[in-house]
Scaffold this motif. Structure first.
Motif, PDB file in Angstrom:
ATOM      1  N   HIS A   1     -85.679 -35.301  -3.831  1.00 14.06           N
ATOM      2  CA  HIS A   1     -87.126 -35.103  -3.995  1.00 14.06           C
ATOM      3  C   HIS A   1     -87.463 -33.637  -4.198  1.00 14.06           C
ATOM      4  N   LEU A   2     -86.718 -32.771  -3.550  1.00 14.35           N
ATOM      5  CA  LEU A   2     -86.976 -31.343  -3.686  1.00 14.35           C
ATOM      6  C   LEU A   2     -86.831 -30.912  -5.139  1.00 14.35           C
ATOM      7  N   LYS A   3     -85.890 -31.530  -5.858  1.00 15.59           N
ATOM      8  CA  LYS A   3     -85.640 -31.182  -7.255  1.00 15.59           C
ATOM      9  C   LYS A   3     -86.580 -31.892  -8.221  1.00 15.59           C
ATOM     10  N   LYS A   4     -87.125 -33.050  -7.816  1.00 16.72           N
ATOM     11  CA  LYS A   4     -87.843 -33.876  -8.782  1.00 16.72           C
ATOM     12  C   LYS A   4     -89.308 -34.130  -8.462  1.00 16.72           C
ATOM     13  N   THR A   5     -89.720 -33.925  -7.212  1.00 15.07           N
ATOM     14  CA  THR A   5     -91.071 -34.302  -6.808  1.00 15.07           C
ATOM     15  C   THR A   5     -91.953 -33.067  -6.630  1.00 15.07           C
ATOM     16  N   THR A   6     -93.018 -33.001  -7.407  1.00 21.25           N
ATOM     17  CA  THR A   6     -93.926 -31.858  -7.364  1.00 21.25           C
ATOM     18  C   THR A   6     -94.605 -31.734  -6.005  1.00 21.25           C
ATOM     19  N   ARG A   7     -94.624 -30.521  -5.487  1.00 18.79           N
ATOM     20  CA  ARG A   7     -95.299 -30.177  -4.226  1.00 18.79           C
ATOM     21  C   ARG A   7     -94.747 -30.960  -3.030  1.00 18.79           C
TER      22      ARG A   7
ATOM     23  N   ILE B   1     -89.756 -43.182   0.962  1.00 18.48           N
ATOM     24  CA  ILE B   1     -88.519 -42.908   0.230  1.00 18.48           C
ATOM     25  C   ILE B   1     -88.801 -42.720  -1.259  1.00 18.48           C
ATOM     26  N   SER B   2     -89.728 -43.489  -1.788  1.00 15.23           N
ATOM     27  CA  SER B   2     -90.064 -43.353  -3.209  1.00 15.23           C
ATOM     28  C   SER B   2     -91.349 -42.568  -3.456  1.00 15.23           C
ATOM     29  N   HIS B   3     -92.216 -42.500  -2.450  1.00 16.74           N
ATOM     30  CA  HIS B   3     -93.507 -41.806  -2.634  1.00 16.74           C
ATOM     31  C   HIS B   3     -93.813 -40.902  -1.427  1.00 16.74           C
ATOM     32  N   PRO B   4     -93.071 -39.829  -1.270  1.00 18.78           N
ATOM     33  CA  PRO B   4     -93.289 -38.954  -0.104  1.00 18.78           C
ATOM     34  C   PRO B   4     -94.643 -38.260  -0.109  1.00 18.78           C
ATOM     35  N   GLN B   5     -95.292 -38.178  -1.285  1.00 21.13           N
ATOM     36  CA  GLN B   5     -96.590 -37.515  -1.340  1.00 21.13           C
ATOM     37  C   GLN B   5     -97.647 -38.236  -0.513  1.00 21.13           C
ATOM     38  N   LEU B   6     -97.348 -39.457  -0.121  1.00 20.24           N
ATOM     39  CA  LEU B   6     -98.316 -40.254   0.641  1.00 20.24           C
ATOM     40  C   LEU B   6     -98.821 -39.524   1.877  1.00 20.24           C
TER      41      LEU B   6
ATOM     42  N   GLU C   1     -85.948 -30.501   8.057  1.00 20.86           N
ATOM     43  CA  GLU C   1     -85.575 -31.313   9.221  1.00 20.86           C
ATOM     44  C   GLU C   1     -86.429 -32.573   9.324  1.00 20.86           C
ATOM     45  N   MET C   2     -87.742 -32.420   9.140  1.00 20.16           N
ATOM     46  CA  MET C   2     -88.621 -33.565   9.294  1.00 20.16           C
ATOM     47  C   MET C   2     -88.417 -34.577   8.178  1.00 20.16           C
ATOM     48  N   TRP C   3     -88.311 -34.093   6.941  1.00 21.54           N
ATOM     49  CA  TRP C   3     -88.119 -35.015   5.832  1.00 21.54           C
ATOM     50  C   TRP C   3     -86.784 -35.739   5.933  1.00 21.54           C
ATOM     51  N   GLU C   4     -85.775 -35.060   6.430  1.00 23.36           N
ATOM     52  CA  GLU C   4     -84.480 -35.719   6.608  1.00 23.36           C
ATOM     53  C   GLU C   4     -84.596 -36.853   7.628  1.00 23.36           C
ATOM     54  N   SER C   5     -85.369 -36.629   8.685  1.00 28.59           N
ATOM     55  CA  SER C   5     -85.577 -37.677   9.680  1.00 28.59           C
ATOM     56  C   SER C   5     -86.341 -38.857   9.101  1.00 28.59           C
ATOM     57  N   LEU C   6     -87.345 -38.568   8.276  1.00 29.72           N
ATOM     58  CA  LEU C   6     -88.178 -39.627   7.716  1.00 29.72           C
ATOM     59  C   LEU C   6     -87.464 -40.423   6.627  1.00 29.72           C
ATOM     60  N   LEU C   7     -86.737 -39.727   5.758  1.00 24.22           N
ATOM     61  CA  LEU C   7     -86.108 -40.398   4.624  1.00 24.22           C
ATOM     62  C   LEU C   7     -84.719 -40.925   4.944  1.00 24.22           C
ATOM     63  N   GLY C   8     -84.113 -40.398   6.001  1.00 18.67           N
ATOM     64  CA  GLY C   8     -82.842 -40.952   6.444  1.00 18.67           C
ATOM     65  C   GLY C   8     -81.601 -40.258   5.947  1.00 18.67           C
ATOM     66  N   SER C   9     -81.746 -39.311   5.006  1.00 16.86           N
ATOM     67  CA  SER C   9     -80.551 -38.622   4.521  1.00 16.86           C
ATOM     68  C   SER C   9     -80.917 -37.287   3.893  1.00 16.86           C
ATOM     69  N   ARG C  10     -79.971 -36.360   3.980  1.00 17.54           N
ATOM     70  CA  ARG C  10     -80.149 -35.052   3.339  1.00 17.54           C
ATOM     71  C   ARG C  10     -80.200 -35.217   1.826  1.00 17.54           C
ATOM     72  N   GLU C  11     -79.424 -36.146   1.285  1.00 16.04           N
ATOM     73  CA  GLU C  11     -79.366 -36.335  -0.158  1.00 16.04           C
ATOM     74  C   GLU C  11     -80.724 -36.711  -0.735  1.00 16.04           C
ATOM     75  N   LEU C  12     -81.451 -37.607  -0.048  1.00 16.16           N
ATOM     76  CA  LEU C  12     -82.772 -37.999  -0.536  1.00 16.16           C
ATOM     77  C   LEU C  12     -83.758 -36.839  -0.482  1.00 16.16           C
ATOM     78  N   VAL C  13     -83.647 -36.028   0.549  1.00  8.13           N
ATOM     79  CA  VAL C  13     -84.535 -34.865   0.662  1.00  8.13           C
ATOM     80  C   VAL C  13     -84.293 -33.924  -0.511  1.00  8.13           C
ATOM     81  N   LEU C  14     -83.041 -33.621  -0.797  1.00 11.53           N
ATOM     82  CA  LEU C  14     -82.716 -32.701  -1.884  1.00 11.53           C
ATOM     83  C   LEU C  14     -83.094 -33.294  -3.237  1.00 11.53           C
TER      84      LEU C  14
END
Length: 390
Positions: free
Chosen positions: A175-181, A214-219, A160-173
């Motif tokens: 990152h979920l598939k490609k971004t470590t941790r 959007i490109s660096h959520p680990q921040l 829920e929080m990441w969807e609010s921050l990134l603006g879309s469910r697609e971006l969250v998913l």
């Protein structure tokens, strides 16, 4: 605004049914009814506390030394019933041997999980989000903590929080598939405090922060004290917090340790940069401090010894260090030198300007107009793999 970002009741209510309606029967190829371990087919019962070493070798493909290390948290097991169920389940969900070994090496206790209660709900939840079997495998290999989390209490708030921050469910998913941790950090203990710090104390506008996330959520996924330390390092460089480069500088500093940073300072000092020139260069193009020392050396050597720039000029135009040496700097320099030798390039076109042009614009302005008289220009670019079929 922060509260709206951190909690969206509408989203929460739309996500919970996914958890509550898990179709567990779709995920199981075995019965969940109670079975006597001693009577279960293929189940091994052993009084030997070290039998799990042999099990990890034979069932998972670990080496004996790896199995000895990963078996320590499993020393209490006297039966292979749960490990067998976990391995069978993981294989049924698309995990190959390497993927299973990776998951177990992170946390051997996953082999003690109850499949129906601890694993299947997470897989079903991810499936209900629209992820394919291979997507789910990728998501878990990047964020194995998903297997630790409770769907309702932990996974839903993060989503829920990441969807609010990134603006879309697609971006969250994505990152979920490609971004470590990506999904490891706690909303309450990490994400929320970091957002509050950047917005309220640092004065970073939400839209500017979102562009970086959007490109660096680990921040914002590191511990709050770690983020504060990195912001202090950016302040020491003289980067104004109001600058649009501030968050990009914080982002790169977070990925470059103090030791590596100091090594870059010393390295560039050998090329003649003063400490103030280094700080100025970072403020203009912070990404270069993430490069290896070898790459920096090769770029500085070429720009100084071949192009003819002074170290101070490069410090002032530090974005020169961001371009690919092989794919952009060298071939474009060779093209411009050839044009000069033919008397076809005036002194008005400066090399820094030529470097910043897109490939298409570069071809249109400096190559295609001369391809009949100087066909070697296209050869230069083809050799470097920059130009194909022109």
């Amino acid at each position: 605004m922060a509260a709206a970002t951190l909690r969206s009741v509408h989203r929460r209510n739309s996500l919970l049914p996914l958890f509550e309606t898990c179709r567990l029967r779709d995920l199981f190829f075995f019965s969940s009814s109670s079975v006597d371990p001693a009577a279960a087919v293929g189940v091994t019962i052993s009084p030997d506390p070290n039998f799990m070493v042999e099990y990890l070798v034979n069932s998972c493909g670990f080496s004996p030394s790896e199995a000895a290390m990963f078996s320590k948290p499993l020393a209490h097991l006297r039966s292979t019933e749960k490990p067998d169920a976990v391995l069978n389940f993981m294989r049924s969900q698309g995990f190959d041997g390497a993927g299973i070994r990776k998951v177990i090496s992170w946390k051997p206790n996953y082999l003690c999980y109850n499949v129906e209660k601890n694993l299947a709900p997470k897989f079903q939840f991810l499936r209900d989000l629209g992820l394919s079997e291979s997507d789910i495998v990728d998501a878990i290999l990047k964020n194995h903590g998903i297997l630790l989390f409770n769907v309702q209490r932990s996974i839903v708030p993060r989503l829920e929080m990441w969807e609010s921050l990134l603006g879309s469910r697609e971006l969250v998913l994505k990152h979920l598939k490609k971004t470590t941790r990506f999904f490891h950090s706690s909303v309450e203990k990490t994400l929320h405090p970091n957002l509050k710090f950047l917005r309220d104390e640092c004065g970073i506008p939400e839209e500017r922060l979102s562009v970086v996330l959007i490109s660096h959520p680990q921040l914002i996924s590191h511990k709050p004290e770690s983020l504060r330390d990195v912001v202090a390092r950016a302040d020491e460089l003289g980067m104004p917090r109001q600058s649009r480069m501030f968050m990009w500088t914080v982002n790169i500093l977070q990925r470059v340790s103090k030791e590596r940073f100091e090594a870059k300072v010393e390295f560039m000092r050998r090329f003649g940069w003063s400490e103030s020139e280094f700080s100025s260069a970072v403020r203009k193009a912070p990404t270069f401090i993430g490069m290896s020392l070898d790459m920096l050396r090769r770029k500085m050597d070429f720009l100084i010894n071949v192009v003819g720039y002074t170290p101070s000029f490069i410090a002032d135009k530090s974005n020169l260090l961001l371009y690919s040496l092989q794919k952009r700097v060298i071939p474009r320099f060779r093209v411009t030198e050839m044009l000069k030798s033919k008397g076809l390039l005036t002194g008005q076109a400066k090399f820094p300007y030529i470097l910043q042009l897109s490939d298409t614009k570069f071809l249109e302005k400096f190559v295609l107009p001369h391809k009949e008289n100087v066909p070697e220009l296209l050869d230069i670019l083809r050799v470097e793999g920059v130009c194909k079929g022109k």
